[in-house]
Write a protein that holds these residues in place. Structure first.
Motif, PDB file in Angstrom:
ATOM      1  N   PHE A   1      34.174  34.855  29.618  1.00 37.44           N
ATOM      2  CA  PHE A   1      32.751  35.578  29.777  1.00 37.44           C
ATOM      3  C   PHE A   1      32.612  36.685  29.892  1.00 37.44           C
ATOM      4  O   PHE A   1      31.516  37.188  29.464  1.00 37.44           O
ATOM      5  CB  PHE A   1      31.761  34.382  30.095  1.00 37.44           C
ATOM      6  N   ARG A   2      33.242  37.025  30.362  1.00 38.89           N
ATOM      7  CA  ARG A   2      33.022  38.257  31.015  1.00 38.89           C
ATOM      8  C   ARG A   2      34.332  39.560  30.075  1.00 38.89           C
ATOM      9  O   ARG A   2      35.402  39.485  29.617  1.00 38.89           O
ATOM     10  CB  ARG A   2      33.453  38.968  32.093  1.00 38.89           C
ATOM     11  N   PRO A   3      33.776  40.789  29.624  1.00 38.94           N
ATOM     12  CA  PRO A   3      34.774  41.568  29.562  1.00 38.94           C
ATOM     13  C   PRO A   3      35.552  41.800  30.532  1.00 38.94           C
ATOM     14  O   PRO A   3      35.343  41.974  31.551  1.00 38.94           O
ATOM     15  CB  PRO A   3      33.775  42.823  29.055  1.00 38.94           C
ATOM     16  N   GLU A   4      37.218  42.569  29.910  1.00 40.46           N
ATOM     17  CA  GLU A   4      38.270  42.288  30.802  1.00 40.46           C
ATOM     18  C   GLU A   4      37.732  42.983  31.540  1.00 40.46           C
ATOM     19  O   GLU A   4      38.548  42.869  32.719  1.00 40.46           O
ATOM     20  CB  GLU A   4      39.029  42.275  30.064  1.00 40.46           C
ATOM     21  N   GLU A   5      37.384  44.375  31.437  1.00 40.97           N
ATOM     22  CA  GLU A   5      37.437  44.857  32.690  1.00 40.97           C
ATOM     23  C   GLU A   5      36.292  44.728  33.729  1.00 40.97           C
ATOM     24  O   GLU A   5      36.345  45.202  34.517  1.00 40.97           O
ATOM     25  CB  GLU A   5      37.271  46.533  32.010  1.00 40.97           C
ATOM     26  N   LYS A   6      35.492  44.674  33.341  1.00 41.54           N
ATOM     27  CA  LYS A   6      34.175  43.705  34.256  1.00 41.54           C
ATOM     28  C   LYS A   6      34.892  42.413  35.660  1.00 41.54           C
ATOM     29  O   LYS A   6      33.311  41.561  35.795  1.00 41.54           O
ATOM     30  CB  LYS A   6      32.789  43.388  33.173  1.00 41.54           C
ATOM     31  N   VAL A   7      36.544  41.443  35.020  1.00 39.82           N
ATOM     32  CA  VAL A   7      36.135  40.662  35.288  1.00 39.82           C
ATOM     33  C   VAL A   7      37.015  40.705  36.821  1.00 39.82           C
ATOM     34  O   VAL A   7      37.129  41.839  37.840  1.00 39.82           O
ATOM     35  CB  VAL A   7      38.240  40.042  35.205  1.00 39.82           C
ATOM     36  N   TYR A   8      36.367  40.053  38.064  1.00 30.98           N
ATOM     37  CA  TYR A   8      36.164  40.610  39.214  1.00 30.98           C
ATOM     38  C   TYR A   8      38.109  39.950  40.031  1.00 30.98           C
ATOM     39  O   TYR A   8      37.412  38.340  40.730  1.00 30.98           O
ATOM     40  CB  TYR A   8      34.343  40.488  40.027  1.00 30.98           C
ATOM     41  N   GLN A   9      38.477  40.107  40.314  1.00 33.28           N
ATOM     42  CA  GLN A   9      39.620  39.829  41.059  1.00 33.28           C
ATOM     43  C   GLN A   9      39.655  39.079  42.058  1.00 33.28           C
ATOM     44  O   GLN A   9      40.310  38.271  42.555  1.00 33.28           O
ATOM     45  CB  GLN A   9      41.098  40.723  41.244  1.00 33.28           C
ATOM     46  N   PRO A  10      38.468  40.110  43.206  1.00 31.22           N
ATOM     47  CA  PRO A  10      38.421  39.117  45.014  1.00 31.22           C
ATOM     48  C   PRO A  10      37.270  37.563  44.043  1.00 31.22           C
ATOM     49  O   PRO A  10      37.934  36.937  45.227  1.00 31.22           O
ATOM     50  CB  PRO A  10      37.460  40.684  45.443  1.00 31.22           C
ATOM     51  N   TRP A  11      36.953  37.962  43.625  1.00 32.98           N
ATOM     52  CA  TRP A  11      35.854  36.482  43.094  1.00 32.98           C
ATOM     53  C   TRP A  11      36.864  35.553  42.629  1.00 32.98           C
ATOM     54  O   TRP A  11      37.110  34.300  42.700  1.00 32.98           O
ATOM     55  CB  TRP A  11      34.017  36.803  41.872  1.00 32.98           C
ATOM     56  N   LEU A  12      37.497  35.639  41.884  1.00 28.79           N
ATOM     57  CA  LEU A  12      38.934  34.984  41.462  1.00 28.79           C
ATOM     58  C   LEU A  12      39.623  34.593  42.410  1.00 28.79           C
ATOM     59  O   LEU A  12      39.839  33.040  42.490  1.00 28.79           O
ATOM     60  CB  LEU A  12      39.804  35.358  40.602  1.00 28.79           C
ATOM     61  N   ASP A  13      40.291  35.080  43.527  1.00 26.61           N
ATOM     62  CA  ASP A  13      41.051  34.841  44.517  1.00 26.61           C
ATOM     63  C   ASP A  13      40.149  34.149  45.054  1.00 26.61           C
ATOM     64  O   ASP A  13      40.526  32.931  46.187  1.00 26.61           O
ATOM     65  CB  ASP A  13      41.415  36.339  44.948  1.00 26.61           C
ATOM     66  N   ARG A  14      38.351  34.323  45.396  1.00 26.51           N
ATOM     67  CA  ARG A  14      38.254  33.704  46.432  1.00 26.51           C
ATOM     68  C   ARG A  14      37.669  31.650  46.228  1.00 26.51           C
ATOM     69  O   ARG A  14      38.027  31.011  46.896  1.00 26.51           O
ATOM     70  CB  ARG A  14      36.787  34.136  46.528  1.00 26.51           C
ATOM     71  N   GLN A  15      37.845  32.468  44.590  1.00 27.22           N
ATOM     72  CA  GLN A  15      37.559  30.212  44.697  1.00 27.22           C
ATOM     73  C   GLN A  15      38.983  29.780  44.943  1.00 27.22           C
ATOM     74  O   GLN A  15      39.214  28.453  44.780  1.00 27.22           O
ATOM     75  CB  GLN A  15      37.378  30.401  42.914  1.00 27.22           C
ATOM     76  N   TRP A  16      40.753  31.030  43.808  1.00 26.02           N
ATOM     77  CA  TRP A  16      41.170  29.626  44.645  1.00 26.02           C
ATOM     78  C   TRP A  16      41.810  29.573  45.739  1.00 26.02           C
ATOM     79  O   TRP A  16      42.622  28.372  45.882  1.00 26.02           O
ATOM     80  CB  TRP A  16      42.440  31.125  43.322  1.00 26.02           C
ATOM     81  N   SER A  17      41.541  30.563  46.696  1.00 26.97           N
ATOM     82  CA  SER A  17      41.467  30.464  48.483  1.00 26.97           C
ATOM     83  C   SER A  17      40.932  28.604  48.663  1.00 26.97           C
ATOM     84  O   SER A  17      41.534  27.633  49.226  1.00 26.97           O
ATOM     85  CB  SER A  17      41.491  30.739  49.105  1.00 26.97           C
ATOM     86  N   LYS A  18      39.727  28.494  48.028  1.00 28.23           N
ATOM     87  CA  LYS A  18      38.722  27.411  48.091  1.00 28.23           C
ATOM     88  C   LYS A  18      40.387  26.117  47.291  1.00 28.23           C
ATOM     89  O   LYS A  18      40.118  25.187  47.481  1.00 28.23           O
ATOM     90  CB  LYS A  18      37.699  26.702  48.069  1.00 28.23           C
ATOM     91  N   ILE A  19      40.406  26.191  45.722  1.00 24.83           N
ATOM     92  CA  ILE A  19      40.937  25.035  45.691  1.00 24.83           C
ATOM     93  C   ILE A  19      42.102  24.988  46.400  1.00 24.83           C
ATOM     94  O   ILE A  19      43.566  23.533  46.506  1.00 24.83           O
ATOM     95  CB  ILE A  19      41.619  25.626  44.285  1.00 24.83           C
ATOM     96  N   GLU A  20      43.331  25.656  46.624  1.00 24.03           N
ATOM     97  CA  GLU A  20      44.432  25.589  47.079  1.00 24.03           C
ATOM     98  C   GLU A  20      43.933  24.704  48.612  1.00 24.03           C
ATOM     99  O   GLU A  20      45.081  23.929  48.580  1.00 24.03           O
ATOM    100  CB  GLU A  20      45.200  27.067  47.747  1.00 24.03           C
TER     101      GLU A  20
END
Ligand SMILES: N[C@@H](CCC(=O)N[C@@H](CS)C(=O)NCC(=O)O)C(=O)O
Length: 198
Positions: A112-131
């Protein structure tokens, strides 16, 4: 009774599997959440699926409220009667749903976000919870017999969604978790029909 759902939705897969397991007469109808169809938003102002509509028009959401509703409707077929075991099942369900929440947050961030607005630290934080949570599950799988409960269906829904959207990104080092669906399917042979699919 009817459940509004979409084929890819993991929470819907959980609720639909549970209704099937409980032997309840429950129809499923596809709802496109992006289009805010009247039947969905008229019954659930959040416009989210799954949403259950009972024969008398009662609307029930979200998926955990639906699970408790199905348990009461079926004469307590979905959660253990023993209080400690019930708590265990409900916490397993909360953990699996929580992982699914993180996965969905990642999918939505990119979708849902334009590519340049995707926030990698947010993705990384979710992924660390998942792992962390998947490691925990790999080491603490529930006993799986023909007596299934809400936690099993939440786990099956989570693993179905991982297979659909994250294949190849989570399995390494988690062989027990990876193989669990095979065990589950022995006791719930219709898994394939219900699990998330595109
Ligand atoms: N906590 C809710 C989550 C439901 C949810 O987020 N469903 C997604 C589909 S998997 C949805 O409806 N997304 C559309 C939207 O949020 O507009 C539950 O357990 O039912």
């Amino acid at each position: 009774m009817k459940i509004l759902y979409s084929p890819a939705s993991p929470y819907s897969a959980k609720a639909r599997m549970a209704a099937h397991y409980c032997g309840l007469d429950c129809e499923s109808a596809i709802a496109d959440t992006n289009a805010d169809p009247q039947e969905l938003i008229g019954n659930n102002p959040l416009g989210k699926i799954p949403t259950l509509i009972d024969d008398d028009g009662t609307a029930v959401y979200d998926s955990r409220a639906i699970m408790q509703f199905l348990d009461r409707k079926s004469g307590k077929k979905l959660y253990p009667r023993n209080a400690d075991k019930r708590t265990e099942a409900e916490v397993l369900e909360a953990l699996c749903d929580g992982i699914t929440d993180c996965l969905l947050a990642m999918v939505y961030e990119v979708r849902f976000r334009p590519e340049e607005k995707v926030y990698q630290p947010w993705l990384d934080r979710q992924w660390s919870k998942i792992e962390r949570s998947l490691d925990y599950l790999n080491d603490n799988l529930p006993r799986t017999t023909k007596k299934l409960h809400g936690g099993h269906f939440a786990l099956a829904a989570l693993l179905g969604y991982l297979a659909l959207r994250f294949e190849g990104r989570w399995e390494r080092g988690r062989p027990k978790l990876k193989n669990w669906p095979g065990k589950f399917e022995k006791f719930f042979p219709d898994y394939n029909q219900f699990k998330s699919q595109s």
